[in-house]
Design a protein around this motif. Structure first.
Motif, PDB file in Angstrom:
ATOM      1  N   LYS A  88      12.547   7.743 -12.201  1.00  0.00           N
ATOM      2  CA  LYS A  88      12.665   9.039 -11.113  1.00  0.00           C
ATOM      3  C   LYS A  88      11.138   9.329 -11.070  1.00  0.00           C
ATOM      4  O   LYS A  88      10.387   9.402 -11.771  1.00  0.00           O
ATOM      5  N   PRO A  89      10.786   9.890  -9.765  1.00  0.00           N
ATOM      6  CA  PRO A  89       9.579  10.631  -9.560  1.00  0.00           C
ATOM      7  C   PRO A  89       9.356  11.682 -10.679  1.00  0.00           C
ATOM      8  O   PRO A  89      10.241  12.385 -10.804  1.00  0.00           O
ATOM      9  N   LYS A  90       8.022  11.694 -11.190  1.00  0.00           N
ATOM     10  CA  LYS A  90       7.771  12.863 -11.812  1.00  0.00           C
ATOM     11  C   LYS A  90       7.427  13.887 -11.321  1.00  0.00           C
ATOM     12  O   LYS A  90       7.242  15.073 -12.099  1.00  0.00           O
ATOM     13  N   ASP A 100       0.965  -1.056   0.120  1.00  0.00           N
ATOM     14  CA  ASP A 100      -0.051   0.260   0.156  1.00  0.00           C
ATOM     15  C   ASP A 100       0.803   1.399   0.186  1.00  0.00           C
ATOM     16  O   ASP A 100       0.521   2.200  -0.709  1.00  0.00           O
ATOM     17  N   GLU A 101       1.982   1.143   0.739  1.00  0.00           N
ATOM     18  CA  GLU A 101       2.800   2.424   0.786  1.00  0.00           C
ATOM     19  C   GLU A 101       3.335   2.675  -0.631  1.00  0.00           C
ATOM     20  O   GLU A 101       3.552   3.844  -1.099  1.00  0.00           O
ATOM     21  N   ALA A 102       3.850   1.729  -1.383  1.00  0.00           N
ATOM     22  CA  ALA A 102       4.372   1.788  -2.783  1.00  0.00           C
ATOM     23  C   ALA A 102       3.073   2.511  -3.723  1.00  0.00           C
ATOM     24  O   ALA A 102       3.372   3.266  -4.291  1.00  0.00           O
ATOM     25  N   LEU A 103       1.800   1.923  -3.296  1.00  0.00           N
ATOM     26  CA  LEU A 103       0.754   2.463  -4.268  1.00  0.00           C
ATOM     27  C   LEU A 103       0.710   3.981  -3.734  1.00  0.00           C
ATOM     28  O   LEU A 103       0.319   4.815  -4.903  1.00  0.00           O
ATOM     29  N   MET A 104       0.690   4.377  -2.538  1.00  0.00           N
ATOM     30  CA  MET A 104       0.435   5.641  -2.125  1.00  0.00           C
ATOM     31  C   MET A 104       1.734   6.514  -2.790  1.00  0.00           C
ATOM     32  O   MET A 104       1.340   7.806  -3.192  1.00  0.00           O
ATOM     33  N   LYS A 105       2.875   6.050  -2.893  1.00  0.00           N
ATOM     34  CA  LYS A 105       4.233   6.724  -3.605  1.00  0.00           C
ATOM     35  C   LYS A 105       3.569   6.950  -4.897  1.00  0.00           C
ATOM     36  O   LYS A 105       3.947   8.105  -5.431  1.00  0.00           O
ATOM     37  N   ILE A 106       3.234   6.056  -5.605  1.00  0.00           N
ATOM     38  CA  ILE A 106       2.810   6.153  -7.122  1.00  0.00           C
ATOM     39  C   ILE A 106       1.858   7.132  -7.353  1.00  0.00           C
ATOM     40  O   ILE A 106       1.907   7.823  -8.198  1.00  0.00           O
ATOM     41  N   ILE A 107       0.904   7.227  -6.345  1.00  0.00           N
ATOM     42  CA  ILE A 107      -0.139   8.161  -6.639  1.00  0.00           C
ATOM     43  C   ILE A 107       0.385   9.539  -6.134  1.00  0.00           C
ATOM     44  O   ILE A 107      -0.028  10.653  -6.858  1.00  0.00           O
ATOM     45  N   ARG A 108       1.200   9.813  -5.397  1.00  0.00           N
ATOM     46  CA  ARG A 108       1.858  11.093  -5.005  1.00  0.00           C
ATOM     47  C   ARG A 108       2.828  11.679  -6.010  1.00  0.00           C
ATOM     48  O   ARG A 108       2.976  12.875  -6.303  1.00  0.00           O
ATOM     49  N   ARG A 109       3.648  10.787  -6.251  1.00  0.00           N
ATOM     50  CA  ARG A 109       5.031  11.196  -7.040  1.00  0.00           C
ATOM     51  C   ARG A 109       5.006  10.860  -8.348  1.00  0.00           C
ATOM     52  O   ARG A 109       5.937  11.474  -9.402  1.00  0.00           O
ATOM     53  N   TYR A 110       4.170  10.023  -9.020  1.00  0.00           N
ATOM     54  CA  TYR A 110       4.082   9.757 -10.289  1.00  0.00           C
ATOM     55  C   TYR A 110       2.875   9.921 -11.219  1.00  0.00           C
ATOM     56  O   TYR A 110       2.843  10.177 -12.355  1.00  0.00           O
ATOM     57  N   THR A 111       1.859  10.610 -10.460  1.00  0.00           N
ATOM     58  CA  THR A 111       0.589  11.067 -11.114  1.00  0.00           C
ATOM     59  C   THR A 111       0.071  12.240 -10.346  1.00  0.00           C
ATOM     60  O   THR A 111       0.537  12.670  -9.279  1.00  0.00           O
TER      61      THR A 111
END
Length: 819
Positions: A581-583, A526-537
């Motif tokens: 890298k995060p967008k 879940d923490e990885a999903l939250m990072k994708i939501i915050r840093r990649y979208t």
């Protein structure tokens, strides 16, 4: 041979598909730039020009190699400019001319020509015989071709000069360009007449062959008519014998199908009438195919067939929750519809319009509603539709006519009560072919759609049982009368918590299934999903989030198939390994408190966003500069904010004459994105107050509200989207107009818990919340006052109403970015 004059230089006009002979008078349409310049040059000098023909007429820009060397010197008698830009000239051919050389090619052709005078002393018995033979052959040519009028023969017979006679006959015949050019290039008169006789003989033979072929075709047509008569006799015999073959059998099948067909009486009568017309019409008639297609459409449409609604509220709620997370308003509206259906038994189909940013699930929600109700589902995309006939259909008088998209959708559904999704209704257009949105007024009016009229079907069709659902990204492009007929439900976008649930429970399982990955192959924390939501979208919907998850699945599939790993576990630390890298930087709030920079909240079609308003104070003469692609309303809002700050100079401790000594520059990044709306008023005023007093603005405060000259803060729209963007950006305090307190309940509870809301009625309250007390970079006039020992007046501002929860938004204003 003819006598020759001294060579001279004249402009050249290349001709396409025509050869001009001496003594000919005709009109030419000239459009090419070089040719126009040649005409203009000729008119300036002596009105003489050389007319030579191109070897290939399709060549648009000819070179000297593309033009025959023999032409005609002509006199320009008249020139007229036409409305379409071309020039029509009346020319008279004078003498044959041979092009010796090209003196120039730009800006027009100029050639040195040798003019050839016509032989006039050729009057012997042989020439007379050639002339009579040529006239005789030309008379036969006219009789066979029927393309030349008899008056032409009379005019030609009056010519007594052999050379002119050959030229006149050649000019009136429909010959190939090379044949005409061959006659033009033959200078000797006797040789020219002999060449003409050869061409006339060939043309006469060809015309004789054409006449014989025409007779054969006529006989074939007579035979075809005879066969048609015999076939009609055979059909009559078959009817007498009771055989069901050919057209008679087809008509009988249609009548039997009509007896079993379940439709209103007026429709049956219409079909019966069309079958009678089809029966009386010849099978080879083009209209018989049109009638048969029309009958097939009437048979294919559902007139009474319907599906039974599943009115179980628990089942419907379960289906909606299975397919979508959140969206409570839409789900509640569907359950209300089912509850009323349970009580009254029948209800006119509601017409809902789901409005929200891309990717929030509007289209898929329509499919889920159909599944929950147990109805058929039909989707029609209206994006880019600009022809009214797309909705109402074409009349049967047109070739290839078809019903409109509404009737086609009903045929595909096969029932009279489907869920009909009108996708992208805000992206319709209009042009000279009509306004399709106006045609939809009847479709989406519950008081009229029981008798919808399609131009092709002609008979009224009942759409009252259809559940219409329209989707749109915004409502400002939907015409007001059309919007008035729909019940608008706003889908504002998802919070981070909602996105986490959607990604974990819907998107990730779907992508794992599509990529052939089981739970034993891929696990995402879940923490990885939250990072994708915050840093990649960064979006209101989840479409881009689904793409990132698909990328994750592809990377995992490659590692597993290559044998590098048997099982892939994605943690927050390994996300960058797979997605790079995060967008985006999580939270776009300023890193520190700054002077002259305030954070505003904006509404866009893709959801909410945060914008920084920057103010710079420079030495000058009181010039106010506004940049950042601002609309008129936003510019006026900036003027109002500037006037308010000037009126509060004493309370803020500002030099009353600052506007005469300094230039103020207000900028709203990003400069390439259009921005408009009045909601940035308090943000601009705050940034101005900060820049003029040297007091920094708190980086944790975001604000939105319209300002008046008296400093009153007026309510704005799109509050929910703006609050969600503030939460997404990591802000802690949101300043909102007091009158927006009524919209508080629409903001998700998780967002309200993380934010501190300050409801204000006056600009002084905003400054008290947003500005820090200390002066970081005082302007020059504040330094001077400090040296003089003057005390800065205290700001007498009322206290703001502070709430620990926020408000929900109304519909945002139109525009790319609305403040």
């Amino acid at each position: 041979m003819g006598t020759r004059k001294e060579p001279r230089v004249l402009p050249l006009l290349p001709l396409r598909g025509i050869v001009v002979f001496p003594t000919m008078v005709l009109h030419l349409d000239v459009g090419r730039e070089k040719s126009v310049r040649a005409l203009e040059r000729s008119m300036v000098e002596d009105n003489l020009i050389v007319l030579a023909t191109q070897e290939e007429m399709h060549v648009e820009t000819p070179t000297p190699d593309d033009i025959f060397r023999m032409g005609t010197v002509a006199h320009i008698k008249q020139m007229l400019k036409l409305p379409n830009g071309t020039i029509r000239v009346l020319v008279e051919g004078l003498r044959r001319s041979r092009i010796l050389s090209y003196e120039q090619e730009e800006p027009y052709f100029a050639v040195r020509v040798e003019e050839i005078e016509e032989q006039r002393d050729v009057e012997d018995n042989e020439t007379e015989a050639l002339m009579r033979t040529a006239l005789n052959h030309f008379e036969q040519y006219i009789r066979l071709s029927r393309k030349v009028s008899p008056e032409t023969l009379t005019a030609v017979m009056d010519i007594d000069e052999p050379g002119r006679l050959a030229d006149a006959i050649a000019s009136h015949m429909a010959l190939k360009i090379r044949d005409k050019q061959a006659i033009l290039e033959t200078v000797d008169v006797k040789a020219r007449l002999e060449k003409l006789l050869e061409i006339l003989n060939n043309e006469r033979e060809v015309l004789e062959l054409e006449r014989k072929i025409g007779l054969r075709v006529k006989k074939q047509m007579e035979r075809t008519q005879k066969e048609y008569y015999l076939r009609e006799q055979m059909k009559a015999i078959q009817r007498e014998l009771g055989e069901r073959e050919g057209r008679a059998g087809e008509i009988e099948e249609l009548r039997e199908k009509l007896k079993k067909f379940d439709a209103p009486q007026n429709i049956k009568e219409k079909i019966e009438k069309e079958i009678d017309r089809l029966e009386k019409m010849p099978a080879t008639s083009a209209e018989s195919a049109v009638i048969r297609t029309y009958i097939d459409w009437l048979f294919a449409l559902p007139w009474t067939q319907r599906t039974e609604d599943n009115l179980d509220l628990a089942h419907a709620e379960k289906v909606l929750n299975e397919d979508h997370y959140g969206l409570e308003k839409v789900k509640e509206r569907i359950l209300e519809y089912l509850a009323v259906q349970n009580l009254v038994g029948k209800l006119k189909g509601p017409i809902l319009c789901l409005v929200g940013p891309p990717g929030v699930g509007k289209t898929s929600l329509g499919r889920s509603i159909a599944r929950a109700l147990g109805r058929k589902f039909v989707r029609v995309s209206l994006g880019g539709v600009r022809d009214e006939a797309e909705i109402r259909g074409h009349r049967r008088t047109y070739v290839g006519a078809l019903p409109g998209r509404i009737i086609q959708g009903m045929k595909n559904a096969g029932t009279v009560n489907p869920v009909f999704l009108l996708d992208e209704i805000d992206k319709m257009a209009m042009d000279f072919r009509g306004d399709p949105s106006a045609a939809l007024l009847e479709v989406l009016d519950p008081e009229q759609n029981h008798a919808f009229s399609d131009h092709y079907i002609e008979e009224p069709y009942d759409l009252s049982q259809v559940m219409f659902i329209a989707t749109a990204n915004t409502t400002h492009t939907i015409p007001r009368p059309l919007l008035d007929r729909m019940e608008v439900i706003h889908l504002s976008g998802y919070t981070e918590v909602e996105k986490l649930h959607i990604a974990r429970d819907y998107l990730l399982p779907k992508q794992m299934k599509e990529h052939g990955l089981g739970k034993d192959k891929l696990q995402v924390h879940d923490e990885a999903l939250m990072k994708i939501i915050r840093r990649y979208t960064r979006e209101a919907g989840v479409r881009n989030l689904e793409r990132q998850l698909a990328t994750l699945c592809r990377k995992a599939a490659k590692l597993i198939v290559s044998g590098e790993k048997k099982r892939v576990v994605v943690t927050p630390n390994t996300v960058e390994t797979y997605l790079g890298k995060p967008k985006y930087r999580y939270g776009v709030a300023e890193k520190k408190d700054q002077v002259g920079v305030a954070t505003g909240l904006a509404w866009t079609e893709a959801g909410g966003d945060t914008l920084s308003v920057e103010v710079s104070v420079l030495p000058g003469k009181g010039k106010l500069t506004l940049t950042g692609h601002l609309g008129d309303v936003m510019k006026e809002s900036a003027q109002a904010a500037f006037s308010y700050i000037r009126s509060r100079w004493e309370v803020l401790g500002i030099d009353p004459e600052f506007h005469e000594k300094t230039d103020v520059h207000i900028h709203v990044p990003e400069g390439a994105i259009p921005k408009d709306g009045p909601s940035a008023g308090i943000t601009i005023a705050t940034a101005l107050a900060s820049a003029l007093t040297g007091r920094p603005v708190s980086r944790e405060v975001g604000m939105t509200g319209e300002i008046t000259l008296r400093g009153m803060v007026l309510p704005i729209g799109g509050v929910k989207e703006k609050v969600l963007s503030a939460h997404r950006a990591g802000l802690k305090t949101v300043v909102l107009p007091k009158e927006n307190e009524k919209d508080l309940d629409d903001v998700p509870e998780t967002v309200r818990a993380d934010l501190r809301f300050v409801l204000v009625e006056h600009m002084d309250e905003v400054l008290k919340v947003a500005l820090k007390e200390e002066v970081v970079a005082p302007p020059a006039w504040l330094k001077e006052r400090a040296d003089d020992g003057e005390e800065k007046p205290e700001a007498a501002v009322p206290s703001a109403a502070v709430l620990e929860r926020g408000d929900a938004g109304r519909e945002g204003d139109a525009g790319s970015v609305r403040m």
